[in-house]
Design an enzyme around this catalytic site. Structure first.
Site, PDB file in Angstrom:
ATOM      1  N   ASN A 212       0.855  -1.191   0.000  1.00 34.66           N
ATOM      2  CA  ASN A 212       0.000   0.000   0.000  1.00 34.66           C
ATOM      3  C   ASN A 212       0.889   1.237   0.000  1.00 34.66           C
ATOM      4  OD1 ASN A 212       0.508   0.880   2.841  1.00 34.66           O
ATOM      5  ND2 ASN A 212      -0.341  -1.154   3.240  1.00 34.66           N
ATOM      6  N   ASP A 281      -4.416  -6.169   5.009  1.00 36.88           N
ATOM      7  CA  ASP A 281      -5.526  -6.966   5.551  1.00 36.88           C
ATOM      8  C   ASP A 281      -5.567  -8.353   4.913  1.00 36.88           C
ATOM      9  OD1 ASP A 281      -6.624  -5.075   7.320  1.00 36.88           O
ATOM     10  OD2 ASP A 281      -7.473  -3.985   5.614  1.00 36.88           O
ATOM     11  N   LYS A 344     -11.821  -3.046  18.557  1.00 34.39           N
ATOM     12  CA  LYS A 344     -10.425  -3.412  18.852  1.00 34.39           C
ATOM     13  C   LYS A 344     -10.032  -3.025  20.281  1.00 34.39           C
ATOM     14  CE  LYS A 344      -9.219  -3.006  13.953  1.00 34.39           C
ATOM     15  NZ  LYS A 344      -8.133  -3.221  13.000  1.00 34.39           N
TER      16      LYS A 344
HETATM   17  O1  PMT Z   1       2.915   6.205   6.468  1.00 30.69           O
HETATM   18  P1  PMT Z   1       2.388   7.507   5.922  1.00 30.69           P
HETATM   19  O2  PMT Z   1       2.640   7.663   4.442  1.00 30.69           O
HETATM   20  O3  PMT Z   1       2.847   8.683   6.746  1.00 30.69           O
HETATM   21  O4  PMT Z   1       0.805   7.456   6.054  1.00 30.69           O
HETATM   22  C1  PMT Z   1       0.187   7.487   7.309  1.00 30.69           C
HETATM   23  C2  PMT Z   1      -0.996   6.505   7.392  1.00 30.69           C
HETATM   24  C3  PMT Z   1      -2.085   6.926   6.434  1.00 30.69           C
HETATM   25  C4  PMT Z   1      -0.513   5.086   7.060  1.00 30.69           C
HETATM   26  C5  PMT Z   1      -1.496   6.548   8.880  1.00 30.69           C
HETATM   27  O5  PMT Z   1      -1.904   7.839   9.183  1.00 30.69           O
HETATM   28  C6  PMT Z   1      -2.632   5.577   9.088  1.00 30.69           C
HETATM   29  O6  PMT Z   1      -3.789   5.873   8.877  1.00 30.69           O
HETATM   30  N1  PMT Z   1      -2.299   4.335   9.539  1.00 30.69           N
HETATM   31  C7  PMT Z   1      -3.266   3.230   9.655  1.00 30.69           C
HETATM   32  C8  PMT Z   1      -3.505   2.599   8.320  1.00 30.69           C
HETATM   33  C9  PMT Z   1      -4.436   1.406   8.383  1.00 30.69           C
HETATM   34  O7  PMT Z   1      -4.005   0.320   8.150  1.00 30.69           O
HETATM   35  O8  PMT Z   1      -5.645   1.664   8.763  1.00 30.69           O
HETATM   36  P2  PMT Z   1      -6.830   0.537   8.882  1.00 30.69           P
HETATM   37  O9  PMT Z   1      -8.049   1.320   9.096  1.00 30.69           O
HETATM   38  O10 PMT Z   1      -6.757  -0.423   7.722  1.00 30.69           O
HETATM   39  O11 PMT Z   1      -6.444  -0.272  10.188  1.00 30.69           O
HETATM   40  C10 PMT Z   1      -6.904   0.118  11.477  1.00 30.69           C
HETATM   41  C11 PMT Z   1      -5.863  -0.193  12.511  1.00 30.69           C
HETATM   42  O12 PMT Z   1      -5.666  -1.606  12.584  1.00 30.69           O
HETATM   43  C12 PMT Z   1      -4.496   0.418  12.252  1.00 30.69           C
HETATM   44  O13 PMT Z   1      -3.973   0.907  13.458  1.00 30.69           O
HETATM   45  C13 PMT Z   1      -3.665  -0.755  11.729  1.00 30.69           C
HETATM   46  O14 PMT Z   1      -2.288  -0.630  12.095  1.00 30.69           O
HETATM   47  C14 PMT Z   1      -4.312  -1.944  12.457  1.00 30.69           C
HETATM   48  N2  PMT Z   1      -4.231  -3.219  11.727  1.00 30.69           N
HETATM   49  C15 PMT Z   1      -4.863  -3.397  10.538  1.00 30.69           C
HETATM   50  C16 PMT Z   1      -4.785  -4.629   9.899  1.00 30.69           C
HETATM   51  C17 PMT Z   1      -4.074  -5.682  10.508  1.00 30.69           C
HETATM   52  N3  PMT Z   1      -3.961  -6.866   9.929  1.00 30.69           N
HETATM   53  N4  PMT Z   1      -3.461  -5.466  11.685  1.00 30.69           N
HETATM   54  C18 PMT Z   1      -3.531  -4.268  12.303  1.00 30.69           C
HETATM   55  O15 PMT Z   1      -2.968  -4.090  13.395  1.00 30.69           O
END
Ligand code: PMT
Length: 460
Positions: A212, A281, A344
């Site tokens: 990503n 994911d 979570k």
């Molecule tokens: O790295 P940059 O270019 O500075 O960009 C910053 C960012 C956009 C990556 C950052 O601000 C951000 O939003 N990070 C979270 C990205 C994400 O994966 O979001 P999500 O909504 O898909 O996941 C929610 C949370 O679950 C996140 O804290 C993620 O780390 C966690 N997760 C998700 C999937 C997984 N398998 N395990 C996880 O722990």
């Protein structure tokens, strides 16, 4: 950016070939918001003209202990009292020897001796001089004093054509150390902060992967801020091309599975965990050993779900562990963000709409809303990721302080609404830091409560 806002930094330049890099350092310090004054030794002036620094910093350069005019403008004692932090870069073997031996025979050594403020030394010299036992003994003598901090030189080719350890450290590392040294308040001292950052790469075959757009900038900014506050910082970082923060333990990982393993290993020791990483994911069900060739026919890629690391952390969270997630969304951002916070079992979630200009992936800025587990929402305008990090740690510390209160449990009801973003720490204005009070104010009502209702007025 603006990590040194409101800070006064005295840059000492001594006579080595790396003196030319001090000009760039002066510029970077200024760009971080510091007011910079420069003191040069006579030998330094052989390498770089004082005028260069005067032009960059906007102040006359301090040169001599006995210059009547300079002494009338800012005497050496006044110069010693003026800064929040002194940084000497490059620091020659000669300067280090004098500082360690209590010799004050020119303006810079006198200022350093007369000051009580932190001194960051960035040595640069030939590798054999660096290894010299007197130089090492002098450094050991200085580092035994809390006031002196060394940013060690790096390996590489030197101006003399030889190769070894002695090149001036990466300027970003020196800046990090100056930020750390000039912060009076170290509110994460003795605490361990675990941060994840960047993307994960899920291999399809030896040449292709699913990934990503995360650059790691948000997570690195958080790690840098946690370190500046005195924390012991572990940064579990997906693939990136960033300069790591100084004094941070970086654990490089590639895949979601590796990130899971690293998080499982380090989470038990962490007091604060922030998951800024964009973890895949889904990953390919199988990774081919050999390159898949297009003449093998049509290709479809079966995917399987990865483990949700953050959910696992939420399940196993200790009572004194503070857990922060991020949510990267493109629509119904608050609905999905609130859902993730709840499901979570997080203390806070930072929601960014990654389709918004200046927010999310790759850029140096972000636009976020932070939801706590009592449903309060803070909404911050677009700001550098470094400032988001300052404000987020202010908020985290405020919540943690509330949780530790005598009559307060950890059920979330004890968390009071905050009155302004970043307003939770004393000495805010003195520290400057670029974070306090600059936000757009807390949003109450307009966005609705995060845990109840439907903040976006859309079907959830
Ligand atoms: O790295 P940059 O270019 O500075 O960009 C910053 C960012 C956009 C990556 C950052 O601000 C951000 O939003 N990070 C979270 C990205 C994400 O994966 O979001 P999500 O909504 O898909 O996941 C929610 C949370 O679950 C996140 O804290 C993620 O780390 C966690 N997760 C998700 C999937 C997984 N398998 N395990 C996880 O722990």
């Amino acid at each position: 950016m603006n990590m040194l806002k409101g800070k006064r930094v005295l840059l000492g330049v001594t006579g080595g070939i790396a003196a030319y890099r001090a000009a760039e350092l002066a510029r970077m310090l200024t760009r971080e918001g510091a007011e910079v004054r420069v003191a040069m030794t006579a030998a330094a002036c052989e390498f770089v003209q004082p005028l260069t620094f005067q032009a960059l910093c906007g102040h006359p350069v301090m040169l001599s202990l006995f210059d009547q005019q300079e002494e009338s403008q800012i005497g050496h004692i006044a110069a010693a009292r003026w800064p929040d932090c002194i940084v000497v870069a490059p620091a020659t073997a000669n300067f280090i020897g004098k500082a360690a031996g209590g010799i004050a025979d020119d303006l810079l050594t006198t200022i350093v001796m007369a000051s009580r403020k932190p001194v960051v030394l960035a040595p640069a010299m030939n590798w054999a001089m660096w290894q010299n036992e007197f130089v090492q003994a002098n450094l050991a003598r200085l580092t035994a004093l809390e006031r002196f901090q060394i940013v060690p030189p790096e390996e590489g080719e030197m101006a003399c054509g030889e190769t070894g350890k002695g090149r001036l450290a990466t300027l970003d590392f020196i800046i990090d150390r100056v930020v750390y040294a000039s912060r009076e308040e170290k509110d994460l001292h003795d605490e361990t902060v675990l941060i994840t950052s960047g993307p994960t790469y899920e291999d399809i075959d030896p040449v292709r992967f699913v990934a990503n757009r995360s650059s790691g900038k948000m997570g690195f900014a958080l790690a840098r801020e946690a370190r500046a506050r005195g924390g012991r910082v572990i940064l579990i970082a997906g693939p990136n091309s960033l300069i790591p923060p100084c004094d941070v333990q970086v654990v490089p990982v590639r895949t979601a599975a590796q990130m899971l393993e690293a998080v499982r290993k380090h989470a038990p020791e962490a007091n604060v965990i922030i998951k800024a990483a964009a973890v895949a994911d889904f990953r390919p069900a199988r990774t081919a050993d050999r390159k898949i060739h297009k003449d093998e026919g049509d290709f479809s890629l079966p995917l399987v779900k990865t483990v949700d690391i953050l959910s696992e952390l939420g399940q196993s969270k200790r009572h004194n562990q503070f857990l922060v997630g991020f949510a990267a969304e493109t629509h119904q951002v608050m609905t999905y963000g609130s859902q993730k916070l709840r499901e979570k079992r997080l203390d806070l979630i930072v929601v960014n709409d990654v389709s918004e200009e200046g927010a999310g992936f790759e850029v140096d800025t972000n636009v976020v809303k932070v939801i706590d587990n009592a449903g309060h929402i803070e909404q911050w305008p677009m700001m550098p990721k470094a400032k988001v990090a300052v404000m987020l740690f202010d908020l985290i510390q405020k919540h943690r302080a509330n949780q530790k209160g005598p009559d307060k449990g950890r059920d979330g009801h004890s968390v009071r609404p905050s009155h302004r973003p970043g307003g939770g720490r004393r000495r805010r204005s003195k520290r400057g830091g670029g974070g306090g009070g600059g936000g757009g104010g807390e949003s109450r009502g307009g966005e609705g409560r995060a845990n109840g209702g439907n903040p976006e007025g859309q079907p959830a």
